[in-house]
Scaffold this active site. Structure first.
Site, PDB file in Angstrom:
ATOM      1  N   PRO A 132      -0.790  -6.481  -1.445  1.00  0.00           N
ATOM      2  CG  PRO A 132      -1.887  -7.777  -3.056  1.00  0.00           C
ATOM      3  CD  PRO A 132      -1.822  -7.535  -1.573  1.00  0.00           C
ATOM      4  N   GLY A 135       2.733  -1.616   2.003  1.00  0.00           N
ATOM      5  CA  GLY A 135       3.877  -2.185   2.699  1.00  0.00           C
ATOM      6  C   GLY A 135       4.251  -1.250   3.834  1.00  0.00           C
ATOM      7  CB  SER A 136       5.500   2.270   3.848  1.00  0.00           C
ATOM      8  OG  SER A 136       6.515   1.983   2.914  1.00  0.00           O
ATOM      9  CD1 TRP A 161       5.409  -7.242  -1.023  1.00  0.00           C
ATOM     10  CD2 TRP A 161       6.952  -8.504  -2.083  1.00  0.00           C
ATOM     11  NE1 TRP A 161       5.700  -6.634  -2.219  1.00  0.00           N
ATOM     12  CE2 TRP A 161       6.651  -7.386  -2.901  1.00  0.00           C
ATOM     13  CE3 TRP A 161       7.894  -9.428  -2.532  1.00  0.00           C
ATOM     14  CZ2 TRP A 161       7.253  -7.174  -4.130  1.00  0.00           C
ATOM     15  CZ3 TRP A 161       8.484  -9.221  -3.756  1.00  0.00           C
ATOM     16  CH2 TRP A 161       8.178  -8.103  -4.539  1.00  0.00           C
ATOM     17  CD  GLU A 377      11.892  -7.040   9.021  1.00  0.00           C
ATOM     18  OE1 GLU A 377      10.755  -6.565   9.216  1.00  0.00           O
ATOM     19  OE2 GLU A 377      12.154  -8.238   9.124  1.00  0.00           O
TER      20      GLU A 377
HETATM   21  C1  LIG Z   1      12.100  -9.867  -1.032  1.00  0.00           C
HETATM   22  C2  LIG Z   1      11.106  -9.253  -0.100  1.00  0.00           C
HETATM   23  C3  LIG Z   1      10.724  -9.949   1.041  1.00  0.00           C
HETATM   24  C4  LIG Z   1       9.747  -9.408   1.883  1.00  0.00           C
HETATM   25  N1  LIG Z   1       9.344 -10.125   2.996  1.00  0.00           N
HETATM   26  C5  LIG Z   1       8.281  -9.680   3.710  1.00  0.00           C
HETATM   27  C6  LIG Z   1       7.736 -10.486   4.775  1.00  0.00           C
HETATM   28  O1  LIG Z   1       8.255 -11.557   5.098  1.00  0.00           O
HETATM   29  N2  LIG Z   1       6.614 -10.040   5.398  1.00  0.00           N
HETATM   30  C7  LIG Z   1       6.022  -8.847   5.079  1.00  0.00           C
HETATM   31  O2  LIG Z   1       5.014  -8.514   5.697  1.00  0.00           O
HETATM   32  N3  LIG Z   1       6.541  -8.049   4.105  1.00  0.00           N
HETATM   33  C8  LIG Z   1       7.652  -8.440   3.418  1.00  0.00           C
HETATM   34  N4  LIG Z   1       8.156  -7.656   2.403  1.00  0.00           N
HETATM   35  C9  LIG Z   1       7.487  -6.401   2.079  1.00  0.00           C
HETATM   36  C10 LIG Z   1       8.296  -5.182   2.496  1.00  0.00           C
HETATM   37  O3  LIG Z   1       8.242  -5.044   3.891  1.00  0.00           O
HETATM   38  C11 LIG Z   1       7.693  -3.980   1.751  1.00  0.00           C
HETATM   39  O4  LIG Z   1       8.002  -4.136   0.373  1.00  0.00           O
HETATM   40  C12 LIG Z   1       8.253  -2.674   2.263  1.00  0.00           C
HETATM   41  O5  LIG Z   1       7.783  -2.409   3.560  1.00  0.00           O
HETATM   42  C13 LIG Z   1       7.876  -1.503   1.351  1.00  0.00           C
HETATM   43  O6  LIG Z   1       6.511  -1.503   1.079  1.00  0.00           O
HETATM   44  P1  LIG Z   1       5.979  -1.347  -0.434  1.00  0.00           P
HETATM   45  O7  LIG Z   1       6.754  -2.293  -1.281  1.00  0.00           O
HETATM   46  O8  LIG Z   1       4.519  -1.481  -0.420  1.00  0.00           O
HETATM   47  O9  LIG Z   1       6.394   0.108  -0.849  1.00  0.00           O
HETATM   48  P2  LIG Z   1       5.517   1.433  -0.561  1.00  0.00           P
HETATM   49  O10 LIG Z   1       5.120   1.493   0.861  1.00  0.00           O
HETATM   50  O11 LIG Z   1       4.465   1.537  -1.587  1.00  0.00           O
HETATM   51  O12 LIG Z   1       6.621   2.561  -0.820  1.00  0.00           O
HETATM   52  C14 LIG Z   1       7.010   2.950  -2.157  1.00  0.00           C
HETATM   53  C15 LIG Z   1       8.029   4.074  -2.045  1.00  0.00           C
HETATM   54  O13 LIG Z   1       7.452   5.206  -1.360  1.00  0.00           O
HETATM   55  C16 LIG Z   1       8.216   5.549  -0.218  1.00  0.00           C
HETATM   56  N5  LIG Z   1       7.317   5.976   0.854  1.00  0.00           N
HETATM   57  C17 LIG Z   1       6.173   5.337   1.287  1.00  0.00           C
HETATM   58  N6  LIG Z   1       5.595   6.015   2.279  1.00  0.00           N
HETATM   59  C18 LIG Z   1       6.388   7.091   2.519  1.00  0.00           C
HETATM   60  C19 LIG Z   1       6.334   8.178   3.442  1.00  0.00           C
HETATM   61  N7  LIG Z   1       5.365   8.296   4.349  1.00  0.00           N
HETATM   62  N8  LIG Z   1       7.316   9.108   3.400  1.00  0.00           N
HETATM   63  C20 LIG Z   1       8.324   9.013   2.475  1.00  0.00           C
HETATM   64  N9  LIG Z   1       8.424   8.008   1.577  1.00  0.00           N
HETATM   65  C21 LIG Z   1       7.476   7.062   1.599  1.00  0.00           C
HETATM   66  C22 LIG Z   1       8.966   4.277   0.153  1.00  0.00           C
HETATM   67  O14 LIG Z   1      10.151   4.555   0.894  1.00  0.00           O
HETATM   68  C23 LIG Z   1       9.257   3.706  -1.220  1.00  0.00           C
HETATM   69  O15 LIG Z   1      10.382   4.338  -1.741  1.00  0.00           O
HETATM   70  C24 LIG Z   1       9.173  -8.152   1.594  1.00  0.00           C
HETATM   71  C25 LIG Z   1       9.599  -7.449   0.464  1.00  0.00           C
HETATM   72  C26 LIG Z   1      10.536  -7.990  -0.387  1.00  0.00           C
HETATM   73  C27 LIG Z   1      10.950  -7.233  -1.617  1.00  0.00           C
END
Ligand SMILES: Cc1cc2nc3c(=O)[nH]c(=O)nc-3n(C[C@H](O)[C@H](O)[C@H](O)COP(=O)(O)OP(=O)(O)OC[C@H]3O[C@@H](n4cnc5c(N)ncnc54)[C@H](O)[C@@H]3O)c2cc1C
Length: 394
Positions: A132, A135-136, A161, A377
């Site tokens: 929760p 992700g990144s 996710w 990804e």
């Molecule tokens: C439908 C769906 C299916 C998914 N399936 C999977 C799965 O099977 N397994 C799994 O593990 N995950 C899965 N995910 C998760 C997905 O990989 C993450 O949502 C994604 O990596 C982004 O992470 P976050 O949502 O936490 O965003 P955050 O990491 O919180 O990022 C929020 C924003 O900040 C930006 N940002 C973050 N860090 C930086 C940085 N260092 N420099 C510049 N900008 C930055 C991002 O680009 C984004 O715009 C899924 C997501 C969705 C929506």
């Protein structure tokens, strides 16, 4: 069929596979995709047919009962399937990553235990890094596996996710283990978790609450995974040694990026097909709208973007198939293909005028699907970080 997305130098086997998949997509997926998506219904029949066709074992070595095809073949199959319905490729994609992780990093025992069943589709895969709060920033994982002293681990925490979270039976899950270095990415470990498909309390200490409601990418289930003192054996650590999980998952995500890029090409290609056929039959001011230069130029731009993205996917896959590092190519392909996909879908939507806003028209579904490719990804920003750093490294 139009002339876009052709690929040079394919083998006869690759051409045969693609022709079979293309026919399958046109006959079995395209006609039902929008209705299933609107109903948010898992495409059970399509999945069963894909198992019969051997697609769940497409990249798994023949010695384990698979077809043993390359990343390129896989990517081109994904393009075709996504042209029909992106959610169907989503079902295959995380399965493919789990099979790839096992083949690259699994012990001989783990390969023998899981790969034959993954190849037939008896087992289907999901992979889980996100939580929760992250992700990144994968290295910030907080879900923890603690040794119990009797050879097992106890996992507690919350994952988020998971594509195929409920329907899958084998999850590659990345958690924190206490062993190893104090550097935060060096004590992450991948566990192979076999489970009964379904929702609710699927095992003692393991709960899958239900599907997350999404804007698009429906049909395929996306879930949380809740651990509360869930017990798992040390023999389920991918590769047998704790602390290697971060590198294993990053390897998996690298091939995952090629397949997300391929998905973007498939969705964009479909948007192009829909836009061009609509532009030829819709008339305004006494002529088909395709004859208005503004629309013609949109079509030219859409086609150019589909073709450019396809060639980037082919290059990224071929570099990996040649045994070389492809993080730069995969990052560029994923970044460009997902941005172009969004543009092409938007252009096709505009060509449809008011009808693009009606659920009856397929472009409405594509319009809700395309944004997912900007995130999965690794977001576009994360791709730009990878690309920029690699270019400076060179
Ligand atoms: C439908 C769906 C299916 C998914 N399936 C999977 C799965 O099977 N397994 C799994 O593990 N995950 C899965 N995910 C998760 C997905 O990989 C993450 O949502 C994604 O990596 C982004 O992470 P976050 O949502 O936490 O965003 P955050 O990491 O919180 O990022 C929020 C924003 O900040 C930006 N940002 C973050 N860090 C930086 C940085 N260092 N420099 C510049 N900008 C930055 C991002 O680009 C984004 O715009 C899924 C997501 C969705 C929506």
């Amino acid at each position: 069929m139009n002339r876009l997305c052709a690929t040079d130098d394919l083998t006869d086997v690759q051409r045969d596979i693609l022709a079979t998949v293309r026919t399958f997509v046109d006959e079995k997926i395209v006609p039902v995709a929008t209705a299933l998506e609107h109903a948010d219904e898992y495409p059970t029949e399509i999945v069963e047919q894909m198992k019969q066709m051997g697609l769940f074992g497409l990249t798994i070595d023949e010695s384990y009962g698979g077809i043993g095809e390359s990343l390129l073949t896989y990517a081109l199959v994904v393009e075709e399937i996504s042209r029909g319905w992106m959610s169907v490729s989503g079902i295959l994609n995380t399965h493919f990553i789990v099979a790839y992780l096992l083949a690259q990093h699994g012990t001989d025992e783990q390969k023998a235990k899981y790969l034959p069943r993954l190849a037939t589709g008896e087992l289907t895969g999901a992979f889980s890094m996100s939580e929760p709060a992250l992700g990144s920033d994968v290295a910030a994982i907080t879900t923890t596996a603690t040794p119990t002293g009797d050879g097992d681990y106890s996992i507690t925490g919350q994952k988020m996710w998971l594509t195929n979270g409920g329907t899958s039976s084998l999850v590659a899950v990345l958690v924190r283990t206490p062993e190893g270095s104090d550097r935060r990415h060096r004590n992450l470990t991948t566990f192979l978790l076999e489970k009964t498909p379904g929702f609710g309390d699927v095992a003692p200490g393991l709960r899958i609450p239900g599907k997350i409601e999404k804007m698009g990418y429906k049909g395929v289930d996306t879930t949380e995974l809740l651990f509360d003192d869930y017990r798992i054996g040390a023999d389920e650590i991918l590769g047998g040694t704790p602390g290697r999980g971060f590198y294993q998952m990053m390897d998996g995500v690298e091939v995952g990026r090629v397949n997300v890029a391929a998905r973007a090409v498939g969705v964009a290609h479909r948007a192009f097909e829909l836009g061009t056929s609509y532009a030829k039959q819709r008339e305004t001011f006494g002529k088909p709208i395709a004859a208005h230069q503004a629309v013609l130029f949109r079509i030219a731009e859409m086609g150019t973007k589909v073709e450019a993205a396809h060639q980037m996917v082919v290059r990224a896959a071929r570099v990996k198939d040649a045994g070389e590092r492809n993080d730069l190519e995969a990052g560029m392909a994923k970044y460009l293909a997902s941005e172009y996909c969004r543009d092409v879908v938007e252009d096709s939507f505009r060509i449809h005028g008011g009808y693009g806003y009606a659920k009856e028209y397929e472009i409405e579904r594509l319009y809700r699907e395309a944004p997912m490719l900007l995130i999965g990804e690794g977001t576009a920003d994360i791709q730009r970080m990878i690309i920029g750093r690699r270019l400076l490294e060179d």
